[in-house]
Design an enzyme around this catalytic site. Structure first.
Site, PDB file in Angstrom:
ATOM      1  N   GLU A   1      -5.545   3.561  -7.779  1.00  0.00           N
ATOM      2  CA  GLU A   1      -5.058   2.745  -8.896  1.00  0.00           C
ATOM      3  C   GLU A   1      -5.949   1.508  -8.921  1.00  0.00           C
ATOM      4  O   GLU A   1      -5.757   0.581  -8.131  1.00  0.00           O
ATOM      5  CB  GLU A   1      -3.584   2.365  -8.667  1.00  0.00           C
ATOM      6  CG  GLU A   1      -2.630   3.542  -8.731  1.00  0.00           C
ATOM      7  CD  GLU A   1      -2.325   4.001 -10.154  1.00  0.00           C
ATOM      8  OE1 GLU A   1      -2.588   3.234 -11.107  1.00  0.00           O
ATOM      9  OE2 GLU A   1      -1.822   5.124 -10.326  1.00  0.00           O
TER      10      GLU A   1
ATOM     11  N   CYS B   1      -3.225  -6.113 -13.316  1.00  0.00           N
ATOM     12  CA  CYS B   1      -4.321  -5.162 -13.524  1.00  0.00           C
ATOM     13  C   CYS B   1      -4.414  -4.706 -14.972  1.00  0.00           C
ATOM     14  O   CYS B   1      -5.493  -4.404 -15.455  1.00  0.00           O
ATOM     15  CB  CYS B   1      -4.159  -3.970 -12.599  1.00  0.00           C
ATOM     16  SG  CYS B   1      -2.568  -3.153 -12.806  1.00  0.00           S
TER      17      CYS B   1
END
Ligand code: NAD
Length: 471
Positions: free
Chosen positions: A225, A259
């Site tokens: 990720e 993010c």
């Protein structure tokens, strides 16, 4: 339950860290097959949920100390998020674990076909600092739900939360089942020497490459990720007021250290001035006249990151914000205009409360601009026109995103979350987490009552029959 047990660190004593003992202990426990039992998994998940509820205040205090997170942010994006994920998983796990019966083709007449979801074994989870509680616990939920053992390494940059995680988890489970190991790069490196059955990493692109290289040594499957520059597009027909609020929230929540925050803005030249003026007012509404004095505005995690971000403030022109406080490591929500792809701020993920703005006349400029850069983790398009929305959705590759919103897709357990290419490999959340931590084992169950002969070399018209079925 309250946090009481100390962190177990078998490597105290100063010599090179070595986790063979811990990993072997977990492997031995995994082989006892207890973690495969659905009641065992459900009990472990319920225990985790109860412990998080009981320790809510300690978790919030740690997040406040590490990042100055407000209670609202700490609950919404960390504690509440994982509680909802736990509730969803506990509710659905019994149906997810079922052996799935699937169709069988004519060529396999007489047999039946199944997919078993089996746990990989011992999983390593490495977490970052920006949502230090959520990004450690959410993958752990998947690992437990799928029946794995797990070693979890939180980020060293948020030491208080890391400490709370260690005390919470190590007080909850025996170390041969789930264990938190605290530490920095050396600890990660030492853990990566071990042969895990699965590695789940959340963090930066450069470290993602290191993780994948380490995993390749043992051919360990990975989920990565990662991050990147996520574009946000405001087209000339967008609802500007709504867009301003949703972009400001997505960008400045957690001081931009998200993010999937909009990294930069592409705004249509016809609405640029109107949008920016709306945006400036929204920032005031959400964070006050002086965000540096707003006790609820998240700070930058470290001096290194603060200095890196400060260095961008002379790019283009400051449209609003721009003030900083080096003592508290705080940076105002800032908008920079007159930005091009050549500016330093456009070279890498920003990961802070600074929004560079570029204007465009044709959507094709936006699509080309994004295509010339690595595939983003997220993308947001604000437009009332379905054709405009579809053009962007169909022509740009990105991990996931929203039409007329930012960041919110992350919160749905029905939408698997992850990147594509340089922004990540694999996905999770909801059933996606269970699937990520499960190997899908396909099994054909044959009858022995008869044996269809075409496949055997001594069958006379075998090739003819095969041609009939396999075409
Ligand atoms: P990072 O890559 O520096 O660190 C992440 C983890 O890796 C930490 O636990 C750290 O100790 C460990 N680590 C660091 N260097 C290492 C090395 N050389 N070898 C082995 N392990 C190492 O990331 P970060 O600064 O903690 O987090 C910010 C990054 O994470 C941003 O790029 C952001 O986009 C990304 N991120 C992605 C997601 C997502 O879900 N896709 C979520 C949050 C953050």
């Amino acid at each position: 339950m309250s946090i009481s047990s100390p962190v177990l660190n078998e490597n105290e004593g100063g010599t090179k860290e070595n986790y063979s003992f811990l990993v072997n202990k977990q492997k031995a426990f995994f082989r006892k097959e207890q973690t495969k039992n659905i009641s065992f998994r459900l009990a472990a998940l319920k225990k985790l949920k109860d412990a998080i509820k009981v320790n809510e205040q300690e978790i919030m205090a740690a997040l406040k100390e590490d990042l100055n997170k407000s209670e609202l942010d700490a609950y919404a994006a960390e504690i509440g998020f994982v509680l909802a994920e736990l509730t969803f998983t506990i509710k659905n796990l019994s149906s997810w674990v079922k052996v799935k019966s699937v169709k069988t083709p004519m060529t396999h007449f007489g047999s039946t076909s199944y997919i078993y979801s089996e746990p990989y074994g011992v999983a390593l989870i490495i977490a970052p600092w920006n949502y230090p509680f959520q990004l450690a616990i959410a993958p752990l939920i998947g690992a437990i739900a799928a029946g794995n053992c797990a070693v979890l390494k939180p980020s060293e940059l948020t030491p208080k939360t890391s400490e709370v995680l260690a005390k919470l988890i190590n007080g909850l489970y025996p170390e041969e089942y789930v264990s938190v190991v605290e530490g920095g790069v050396e600890t990660s490196t030492a853990l990566l020497e071990e042969k895990f059955d699965y590695i789940f990493f959340t963090g930066s692109v450069p470290v993602g490459k290191i993780i994948m290289k380490a995993a390749a040594k043992h051919l360990t499957p990975v989920t990565l990720e990662l991050g990147g520059k996520s574009p946000c597009i405001v087209h000339d027909d967008a609802n500007l007021k709504v867009a301003a609020k949703r972009v400001a929230w997505g960008k400045f929540t957690n001081a931009g250290q998200t993010c999937i925050a909009p990294d930069y803005l592409y705004v249509h030249k016809n609405v640029k001035d109107k949008f920016l003026s709306e945006f400036k007012n929204t920032i005031k509404e959400l964070y006050g006249e002086n965000p540096l004095r707003n006790s609820d505005f998240t700070h930058i995690v470290s001096e290194r990151h603060f200095k890196r971000l400060e260095g961008f403030l002379d790019n283009g022109q400051v449209y609003s914000g721009g003030k900083t406080n080096s003592e508290t490591l705080a940076i105002e929500p800032t908008v920079l205009t007159n930005i091009s792809w050549d500016d330093p701020i456009m070279q890498d993920e920003i990961f802070g409360p600074i929004l560079p703005v570029m204007e465009y006349s044709n959507l094709s400029e936006v699509v080309d601009g994004i295509h010339n850069h690595p595939k983003p983790l997220a993308l947001y398009i604000f437009s009332e026109n379905n054709q405009v929305q579809q053009t962007v959705l169909n022509s740009v590759s990105f991990g996931g995103g929203c039409v007329n919103d930012t960041v919110y897709h992350f919160v749905s357990p029905h939408l698997p979350f992850g990147g594509v290419g340089p922004s990540g490999i694999g996905s999770y959340h909801g059933k996606g987490s269970f699937d990520t931590f499960s190997h899908k084992k396909s099994v054909l169950k044959q009858t022995t009552l008869f044996d269809i002969p075409f496949r055997y070399p001594n069958f006379k018209n075998g090739l003819k029959m095969l041609r009939m079925f396999l075409k």
